[in-house]
Write a protein that holds these residues in place. Structure first.
Motif, PDB file in Angstrom:
ATOM      1  N   GLU A 120       0.908  -1.123  -0.245  1.00  0.00           N
ATOM      2  CA  GLU A 120      -0.012   0.006   0.072  1.00  0.00           C
ATOM      3  C   GLU A 120       0.832   1.340  -0.128  1.00  0.00           C
ATOM      4  O   GLU A 120       0.494   2.186  -0.461  1.00  0.00           O
ATOM      5  N   SER A 125      -1.538   4.607  -1.133  1.00  0.00           N
ATOM      6  CA  SER A 125      -2.695   4.811  -0.378  1.00  0.00           C
ATOM      7  C   SER A 125      -2.813   5.769   0.588  1.00  0.00           C
ATOM      8  O   SER A 125      -2.334   5.312   1.750  1.00  0.00           O
ATOM      9  N   SER A 128      -3.978   4.688   4.561  1.00  0.00           N
ATOM     10  CA  SER A 128      -3.761   3.281   4.952  1.00  0.00           C
ATOM     11  C   SER A 128      -2.664   2.935   5.885  1.00  0.00           C
ATOM     12  O   SER A 128      -1.630   3.096   5.326  1.00  0.00           O
ATOM     13  N   GLY A 133      -6.310   1.596   9.321  1.00  0.00           N
ATOM     14  CA  GLY A 133      -6.697   0.353   8.834  1.00  0.00           C
ATOM     15  C   GLY A 133      -5.999   0.233   7.191  1.00  0.00           C
ATOM     16  O   GLY A 133      -5.387   1.089   6.924  1.00  0.00           O
ATOM     17  N   TYR A 134      -6.331  -0.855   6.983  1.00  0.00           N
ATOM     18  CA  TYR A 134      -5.717  -1.242   5.449  1.00  0.00           C
ATOM     19  C   TYR A 134      -6.953  -1.537   4.357  1.00  0.00           C
ATOM     20  O   TYR A 134      -7.891  -1.895   4.871  1.00  0.00           O
ATOM     21  N   LEU A 135      -6.546  -1.083   3.114  1.00  0.00           N
ATOM     22  CA  LEU A 135      -7.617  -1.411   2.184  1.00  0.00           C
ATOM     23  C   LEU A 135      -7.826  -2.684   2.036  1.00  0.00           C
ATOM     24  O   LEU A 135      -6.829  -3.544   1.840  1.00  0.00           O
ATOM     25  N   GLU A 141     -14.138  -6.154  -1.857  1.00  0.00           N
ATOM     26  CA  GLU A 141     -15.028  -4.866  -1.799  1.00  0.00           C
ATOM     27  C   GLU A 141     -16.014  -5.169  -2.911  1.00  0.00           C
ATOM     28  O   GLU A 141     -17.118  -4.968  -2.492  1.00  0.00           O
ATOM     29  N   TYR A 207     -19.650   1.780   9.609  1.00  0.00           N
ATOM     30  CA  TYR A 207     -18.440   0.854  10.107  1.00  0.00           C
ATOM     31  C   TYR A 207     -19.447  -0.535  10.441  1.00  0.00           C
ATOM     32  O   TYR A 207     -20.499  -0.659  10.858  1.00  0.00           O
ATOM     33  N   GLY A 380     -12.879   2.189  -2.083  1.00  0.00           N
ATOM     34  CA  GLY A 380     -11.974   1.737  -0.990  1.00  0.00           C
ATOM     35  C   GLY A 380     -12.567   1.496   0.431  1.00  0.00           C
ATOM     36  O   GLY A 380     -13.470   2.180   1.059  1.00  0.00           O
ATOM     37  N   ARG A 382     -11.787  -0.055   4.206  1.00  0.00           N
ATOM     38  CA  ARG A 382     -10.604  -0.399   4.974  1.00  0.00           C
ATOM     39  C   ARG A 382     -11.239  -1.395   6.389  1.00  0.00           C
ATOM     40  O   ARG A 382     -12.245  -1.474   6.695  1.00  0.00           O
ATOM     41  N   THR A 398     -14.244  -2.449  10.342  1.00  0.00           N
ATOM     42  CA  THR A 398     -14.128  -2.267   8.856  1.00  0.00           C
ATOM     43  C   THR A 398     -15.258  -1.306   8.565  1.00  0.00           C
ATOM     44  O   THR A 398     -16.205  -0.963   9.091  1.00  0.00           O
ATOM     45  N   LYS A 400     -16.456   1.781   5.626  1.00  0.00           N
ATOM     46  CA  LYS A 400     -16.727   2.156   4.034  1.00  0.00           C
ATOM     47  C   LYS A 400     -17.532   3.596   4.261  1.00  0.00           C
ATOM     48  O   LYS A 400     -17.989   3.804   5.017  1.00  0.00           O
TER      49      LYS A 400
END
Length: 420
Positions: A120, A125, A128, A133-135, A141, A207, A380, A382, A398, A400
């Motif tokens: 990332e 990114s 991230s 958090g990470y994608l 997705e 979330y 994206g 995360r 999580t 979005k």
């Protein structure tokens, strides 16, 4: 060997699915025939004696509940058929996609983040990191979005835009461009520029936080991506469904019922038009189906082609009783599992966040929601792994970003259960 002793092999999953669908279809059609027969008897009793028999009314209510249960079973079969298995079979991915998926799975299972961080950072990114958090992998997705479309009633029929910014801005003209007729060789006068305004659709953070045991994360037979999608899609869809209907626009999308409403005869841009039933908290006692017919034709022909009804299951059960002048029922059951019921040949979308029939409530919406309501998704999704807050379980925070609002105020109409 007798016939009874011959072992019968279990049906394949595909055969069982088809068998379930066929059995459900037969049960539904049989229940609906019983419903029509009982309701016809109720109407005959009212016409003959001026009142309905309580036993008939009770039987009709029981059959109505059966129809609702069968509808839920229909929906469950459709979702089960669309759901992939939890095996470890991998889709065909690009080398970079496969590397990202492998690094993401290692992070989810054990917390190893070095490979994911390297990928990332290489992709630049923004945001991230181990704290934010990470994608998630793009295919995960897409799977979550696909499942949410199947579950979230308004998302399934609304327009959609995917953006990379925080806000989607859409210019529009309420009056339309200036046009006119002219002869082939006639002079063309300059047309006035139409006034343009800007509609803004900000995205808000949504979330979910599923949890997993250590045994599940250690099980190599479990596809972590599919498991995560199954855990978060319903949570996201339920929150979205409420916001797209009644959300106030504060830290959430703005639902279509949150906009100002005016009588359809006095409609103006920026408001949603409504038609009143003429009775407080009810349909009129005589010819109630006429109100639905009038309601349909408040919508312009260009919108009616792709229009849908939106109402709760309880409101739908009330409308099941309505007939046209020939005695035919206006409501028709779904033809196949996963298909919607229809009302006057327009699909019925069940949204349990719609209000129930009550005095001055807007319990029914009708319109072309693909043109009328816009769902905006920021690309994206995360995820942050948290093995500390709920030991011995690991939480997966999580997030979005999603927004929504009305984009065409002429494409959606409401029915108000009131006198004016």
């Amino acid at each position: 060997m007798t016939i009874a002793s011959v072992p019968v092999p279990a049906p394949a999953p595909e055969q069982k699915s088809v068998s379930d669908a066929a059995a459900s279809t037969g049960s539904f059609m049989g229940a609906f025939e019983s419903y029509k027969e009982t309701n016809d008897r109720r109407l005959a009793e009212i016409e003959k004696r001026g009142a309905e028999d309580p036993l008939t009314t009770d039987k009709l209510a029981r059959i109505d509940r059966v129809l609702d249960d069968l509808t839920r079973k229909y929906d469950g079969i459709a979702l089960r058929e669309a759901r992939p298995g939890l095996g470890v079979e991998r889709p065909n991915l690009s080398p970079r996609g496969a590397e990202h998926k492998q690094a993401f799975e290692a992070y989810v299972r054990s917390g190893a983040e070095q490979d994911l961080r390297r990928l990332e950072e290489k992709a630049l990114s923004v945001g991230s990191n181990p704290d934010g958090g990470y994608l998630v992998p793009p295919e995960l997705e897409r799977e979550v979005m696909r499942r949410m479309t199947q579950i979230s009633p308004i998302r399934a029929i609304a327009g959609n835009r995917q953006i990379s910014a925080m806000t989607y801005n859409k210019p529009f003209s309420a009056t339309g461009p200036a046009v006119g007729w002219v002869a082939e060789t006639g002079a063309r006068t300059e047309t006035a520029s139409p006034p343009l305004s800007l509609m803004s659709f900000p995205t808000m953070e949504l979330y979910a936080m599923p949890s997993a045991s250590g045994a599940l994360l250690d099980d190599a037979a479990i596809d972590i991506g599919t498991w995560l999608a199954e855990e978060i899609d319903t949570a996201f869809a339920e929150q979205e469904g409420a916001a797209f209907v009644t959300g106030d626009g504060v830290n959430k999308p703005k639902g279509f019922l949150a906009y100002d409403q005016v009588a359809a005869a006095s409609w103006s841009w920026g408001n949603l038009g409504y038609v009143a039933t003429g009775a407080a908290g009810a349909f009129p006692s005589s010819n109630p189906s006429d109100k639905l017919i009038d309601f349909v034709y408040t919508l312009k022909a260009g919108y009616r082609q792709n229009a849908s009804w939106v109402m709760s299951r309880k409101t739908q059960s009330e409308i099941r009783k309505f007939k046209d002048t020939t005695g035919a029922y206006l409501w028709s059951p779904p033809a196949t599992p996963g298909a919607p019921a229809t009302l006057m040949n327009f699909p019925v979308v069940e949204a349990e966040d719609m209000p129930a029939i009550a005095a001055d409530s807007y319990a029914i919406a009708f319109g072309d929601f693909r043109r009328g309501y816009l769902v905006v998704d920021r690309i994206g999704m995360r995820m942050l792994r948290d093995p500390y807050s709920a030991k011995p379980y690991t939480l997966f925070y999580t997030t979005k970003r999603v927004g929504g609002g009305v984009q065409d105020f002429d494409a959606i109409k409401l029915m108000k259960f009131g006198t004016s």
